[in-house]
Design an enzyme around this catalytic site. Sequence first.
Site, mmCIF file in Angstrom:
data_model
loop_
_atom_site.group_PDB
_atom_site.id
_atom_site.type_symbol
_atom_site.label_atom_id
_atom_site.label_comp_id
_atom_site.label_asym_id
_atom_site.label_seq_id
_atom_site.Cartn_x
_atom_site.Cartn_y
_atom_site.Cartn_z
ATOM 1 N N HIS A 249 0.864 -1.365 0.060
ATOM 2 C CA HIS A 249 0.003 0.002 0.148
ATOM 3 C C HIS A 249 0.852 1.169 -0.042
ATOM 4 O O HIS A 249 1.122 2.034 -1.140
ATOM 5 C CB HIS A 249 -0.974 0.000 1.202
ATOM 6 C CG HIS A 249 -2.045 1.067 1.261
ATOM 7 N ND1 HIS A 249 -2.146 1.961 0.277
ATOM 8 C CD2 HIS A 249 -2.666 1.559 2.102
ATOM 9 C CE1 HIS A 249 -3.321 2.669 0.429
ATOM 10 N NE2 HIS A 249 -3.463 2.729 1.840
ATOM 11 N N HIS B 86 -2.016 0.071 -12.154
ATOM 12 C CA HIS B 86 -2.775 0.366 -10.614
ATOM 13 C C HIS B 86 -4.070 -0.605 -10.856
ATOM 14 O O HIS B 86 -4.571 -0.947 -11.901
ATOM 15 C CB HIS B 86 -3.285 1.732 -11.199
ATOM 16 C CG HIS B 86 -3.988 2.363 -9.798
ATOM 17 N ND1 HIS B 86 -5.220 2.244 -9.497
ATOM 18 C CD2 HIS B 86 -3.528 3.186 -8.702
ATOM 19 C CE1 HIS B 86 -5.859 2.703 -8.181
ATOM 20 N NE2 HIS B 86 -4.522 3.302 -7.843
ATOM 21 N N ASP C 210 3.066 6.948 -7.316
ATOM 22 C CA ASP C 210 4.377 6.476 -6.833
ATOM 23 C C ASP C 210 5.491 6.628 -7.744
ATOM 24 O O ASP C 210 6.569 6.817 -7.314
ATOM 25 C CB ASP C 210 4.205 5.081 -6.225
ATOM 26 C CG ASP C 210 3.079 5.113 -5.212
ATOM 27 O OD1 ASP C 210 3.052 5.796 -4.221
ATOM 28 O OD2 ASP C 210 2.344 4.145 -5.273
#
EC number: 2.3.3.1
Length: 469
Positions: free
Chosen positions: A304, A350, A405
Site C-alpha cells: 500500500h 494500478h 508513486d
Amino acid sequence: MSFLTVSRLAPKLLNSKNATYFLVAARNASASSTNLKDVLADLIPKEQTRIKNFKQQYGKTNIGQITVDMVYGGMRGMKGLVYETSVLDPEEGIRFRGYSIPECQKLLPKAPGGEEPLPEGLFWLLVTGQVPTEEQVNWVSKEWAKRAALPSHVVTMLDNFPTNLHPMSQFSAAITALNSESSFARAYSEGVHKSKYWEFIYEDSMDLIAKLPCIAAKIYRNLYREGSSIGAIDSNLDWSHNFTNMLGYSEPQFTELMRLYLTIHSDHEGGNVSAHTSHLVGSALSDPYLSFSAAMNGLAGPLHGLANQEVLVWLTALQKELGGEVSDERMRDYIWNTLKSGRVVPGYGHAVLRKTDPRYTCQREFALKHLPNDPMFKLVAQLYKIVPNVLLEQGRAKNPWPNVDAHSGVLLQYYGMTEMNYYTVLFGVSRALGVLAQLVWSRALGFPLERPKSMSSDGLMTLVGAKSG
C-alpha cells in the site's frame, strides 16, 4: 436545488455556457459561514433526508453480481461500501466530490504568491462538497494552528522511542496515544445521543489533523536531525507551511510541493486498505484516533504505502548499472530484462486506473516547471516515454501507465528529503484529510457496524455446485 446537488453538477458543466453560473452559485452558497461545523450542521439534515428517501425507494435493488474470483481476489471490483468524499474512475482518475485534480488546482484557494492548492481547501471540499472561499480556508488554517499542540505524554512517548523503530510504527503509536484526548470517547461514555455522534467525531478529526504535522515532524527530527526542536506553530501560516518549517525546510518551492503532495494523496475512494480500514474500525464506533491509527498500520504495508520507496530503489539500481545518460535502446533492454526476470517495473500499473494517474501528471508538471534538468527527473521522464510501450508489447499489464508513486519520491529527493523510510509518514498525514472527512459523514448518516458474511472454500464449492475433492 440543494448545495450538494449544485456541487455535483458543477464539474460536469465546466465546459458548458452554464459553468460560470453553477460555480458562482456554488461559491455564493458556501460563503454563508467560515465555520466548517456550522456549514456541516446545515448540510447534514438535508443529506440524511435524501439518503433515507433513496434507501426507502431502492433499498432492495440489485446493484451487481459477485463472482468466486472476486471473493478470492481481494474483493476487487465488488461494490460493497458507501464512500462519499471521492470516486475513482478507471479512465479519468480520482475525483474529489466530483472535481478532478486539474479542476481542484484551478478552483481551490492558494497561499499568497503560491500556485498549488491549499490542503485546507481540499478538506473543506471533501467535507462539504463545496469549493471554499479564501476566508473559509483561512479559518481552517487558523483553527488547525489553534488545535496543534501535543499533550505532554505523547511528546515524552515520541522522545523515548528507540531509533530503530520504523517511522510509521512511531506515527501509529503516537496517534493511538492521542486517544486520551478523544471528545467522542468521552461523550459516548456519558451516553450522548447517536444523532450527535458526528459533532464529536468532527471535533476529534479536526484536532487530529491539526496535530499530525507536529507528530510527523517530531519523528523526523528525532530520527534524522538529532532530536532538534520542531519549533512553534505560526498561526499566520497555512498547515503545509507550518509542517515544512517544523521539518526544517525553508525552501518556498518545497513548501509548494508539500501543498501539492498533501492535496493529491489525501483520498482515493474507499476501497483501498487505509480508507477501508478507517471505515471498518470507525463502524465499531472507535474514535477517530483509533480508527486512523488502524488505517496507518494498513498504509505501512509494502503493498500500500511503500511503493514510492520501491520506485526510488529501482531507479537508483538502474542508475548504478547503466550510468548517467542512458540511450533509449539501453533503457528499453533494461526494462525487458526486469520483466523477463519475473519482476515488475515499480510505479507502473494500478488496481483500478486504466490511464496515466492524474496525480502523476500534476507532479510531472511541477517537475517540468521547477526542476527540468534534474538527472533523476530526466530518468523518470525517459521511463514515461519507454515503459508503457514495453508493457503493451509484453501484453500482460491491464494498465501500462505510471501511477502516483512513480514520481513523488524523486521530487522529495530533489529538495533534500532523502530519508525514504519516512515517506509513508507524509502519505499518512495527507490521507487523514480524506478518511476523516468520510468518518464524519459515516457517523452523520448513521452507517452501521460493518459485518460482511464470510464463507469457507468448501462452502463456496457447495454454493456453486462444484465438487470439493
